[in-house]
Design an enzyme around this catalytic site. Structure first.
Site, short mmCIF file in Angstrom:
data_model
loop_
_atom_site.label_atom_id
_atom_site.label_comp_id
_atom_site.label_asym_id
_atom_site.label_seq_id
_atom_site.Cartn_x
_atom_site.Cartn_y
_atom_site.Cartn_z
N GLY A 99 0.81 -1.21 0.00
CA GLY A 99 0.00 0.00 0.00
C GLY A 99 0.84 1.26 0.00
N ALA A 100 0.19 2.40 0.37
CA ALA A 100 0.80 3.73 0.21
C ALA A 100 1.29 3.84 -1.24
CB ALA A 100 1.92 3.98 1.22
N HIS A 140 2.28 4.57 -4.97
CA HIS A 140 2.86 5.69 -5.71
C HIS A 140 2.96 5.28 -7.17
CE1 HIS A 140 6.45 3.25 -5.51
NE2 HIS A 140 6.48 3.31 -4.19
N HIS A 198 4.27 1.74 -8.04
CA HIS A 198 3.27 0.67 -7.95
C HIS A 198 2.33 0.72 -9.16
CE1 HIS A 198 3.98 1.32 -3.45
NE2 HIS A 198 4.27 0.05 -3.60
N GLY A 236 8.86 -5.16 -8.70
CA GLY A 236 9.77 -4.09 -9.09
C GLY A 236 11.23 -4.49 -8.93
N GLN A 290 14.66 -9.16 -3.69
CA GLN A 290 13.34 -9.78 -3.51
C GLN A 290 12.92 -10.50 -4.79
OE1 GLN A 290 9.88 -7.87 -1.45
NE2 GLN A 290 9.32 -7.27 -3.51
N SER A 321 7.36 4.12 -0.69
CA SER A 321 6.34 4.54 0.27
C SER A 321 6.98 5.20 1.48
CB SER A 321 5.53 3.32 0.73
OG SER A 321 5.00 2.66 -0.39
P1 AMP Z 1 6.08 -2.44 -1.60
O1 AMP Z 1 4.72 -1.84 -1.47
O2 AMP Z 1 7.18 -1.52 -1.22
O3 AMP Z 1 6.18 -3.81 -0.97
O4 AMP Z 1 6.29 -2.68 -3.16
C1 AMP Z 1 5.38 -3.44 -3.90
C2 AMP Z 1 5.97 -3.72 -5.26
O5 AMP Z 1 6.22 -2.47 -5.92
C3 AMP Z 1 7.32 -4.44 -5.18
O6 AMP Z 1 7.37 -5.37 -6.25
C4 AMP Z 1 8.30 -3.33 -5.38
O7 AMP Z 1 9.53 -3.76 -5.93
C5 AMP Z 1 7.56 -2.43 -6.34
N1 AMP Z 1 8.08 -1.06 -6.27
C6 AMP Z 1 8.24 -0.29 -5.17
N2 AMP Z 1 8.79 0.90 -5.50
C7 AMP Z 1 8.96 0.87 -6.85
C8 AMP Z 1 9.49 1.80 -7.81
N3 AMP Z 1 9.95 2.99 -7.44
N4 AMP Z 1 9.51 1.44 -9.11
C9 AMP Z 1 9.06 0.21 -9.50
N5 AMP Z 1 8.54 -0.70 -8.64
C10 AMP Z 1 8.50 -0.38 -7.36
#
Ligand code: AMP
Length: 287
Positions: A28-29, A31, A34, A147, A153, A186
């Site tokens: 969540g949160a 941007h 995502h 991402g 990961q 986030s």
């Molecule tokens: P998170 O909410 O941080 O767990 O991220 C969820 C997914 O979004 C993960 O696969 C992250 O790698 C991807 N993600 C987070 N930030 C970015 C970004 N700036 N650009 C591309 N993918 C992202």
């Protein structure tokens, strides 16, 4: 757009969702990073397929209670963003819905997880693998988009899927950045204005170090370290040059390598990485 918070509700929803089902797991949160993953998911799913997003701040992947407690959770704004992006199904479980109090099974990847974020955040990738496998099973997805910002990961999940024969295609997506180069995260909203202004230094440091790809690993690391530590606001959690496939440290760029770092600004931990190729200076620069 359907919003479901229970596992039963999700299973029922997925039973009559049209294939392919493409999942974007998030905490969540949301941007633009995502949302770029969501757009990629739609391309894969096609207009008739199903795009599912999970929004779950997974407690078992946090190593610091304060980080978990301060993680932003703007659910209404996230749902609005999903609606605007054409998401079909959003899964928003509470921790108690995902985990029984006496849960005793954990998915562990024991090789790629041992370095980088895995070394400084003990148990982190056990938490990630466990929740991602559960999300794959609950949604029955055909593909999932992750991402490259979290490149370790992505590597760990690819390995889990390979080693456990999980029938899900894993799709990687390049890092989306702010105009000044800072990787969207986030956690960026938790930076003070001064920290936020300084933070693009992380990307700058990685790029300037990577330009010296003919130097030894040691020299590349020193260049990056120097640029990050120029600021009194930073504290390096780790800075490593690793083989892009095995994630083992390298001292020469003979194969694609990843220069990766995690940097604290106060208690906010930011990660970023750049891939260095032996012959082409920087794939990242071309993006
Ligand atoms: P998170 O909410 O941080 O767990 O991220 C969820 C997914 O979004 C993960 O696969 C992250 O790698 C991807 N993600 C987070 N930030 C970015 C970004 N700036 N650009 C591309 N993918 C992202």
């Amino acid at each position: 757009m359907k919003v479901v918070a229970t596992k039963t509700g999700l299973r029922q929803e997925m039973e009559h969702s049209s294939r392919p089902v493409v999942l974007v797991p998030t905490m969540g949160a949301l941007h633009d990073g995502h949302l770029a993953l969501v757009r990629r998911a739609r391309e894969i799913a096609g207009p008739e397929g199903t795009v599912a997003v999970s929004i779950f701040v997974n407690p078992i992947q946090f190593d610091r209670a304060a980080d978990l407690e301060s993680y932003p959770t703007p659910l209404e704004a996230d749902l609005a963003a999903c609606r605007a992006a054409g998401v079909d199904v959003v899964f928003t479980p509470e921790a108690g819905e995902m985990y029984d109090g006496d849960r005793s099974v954990t998915v562990t990847e024991s090789l790629l997880s041992s370095r980088l974020c895995g070394a400084t955040r003990p148990g982190h990738f056990d938490g990630v693998c466990t929740v991602v496998l559960k999300l794959f099973l609950l949604t029955g997805c055909d593909a999932a988009v992750f991402g490259e910002k979290d490149f370790q990961q992505l590597a760990v999940i690819r390995r889990m899927v390979r080693d456990l024969d999980v029938p899900v295609e894993i799709v990687g997506f390049p890092t989306i950045r702010e105009n000044d180069g800072l990787a969207m995260s986030s956690r960026n909203v938790r930076l003070s204005p001064e920290q936020r202004q300084d933070a693009p230094r992380i990307r700058r440091a990685l790029l300037s170090a990577a330009e010296n790809f003919r130097q030894t690993g040691q020299e590349i690391l020193e260049t990056a370290r120097g640029e990050i530590e120029k600021s009194p606001m930073t504290r390096i959690d780790y800075l490593e040059l690793v083989d892009a496939e095995t994630l083992q440290p390298v001292d020469e760029i003979k194969k694609p390598a990843v220069l990766a770092t995690a940097v604290f600004y106060g208690d906010v931990r930011l990660i970023d990485n750049v891939t260095i190729f032996p012959n082409r200076e920087l794939k990242a620069l071309a993006r």
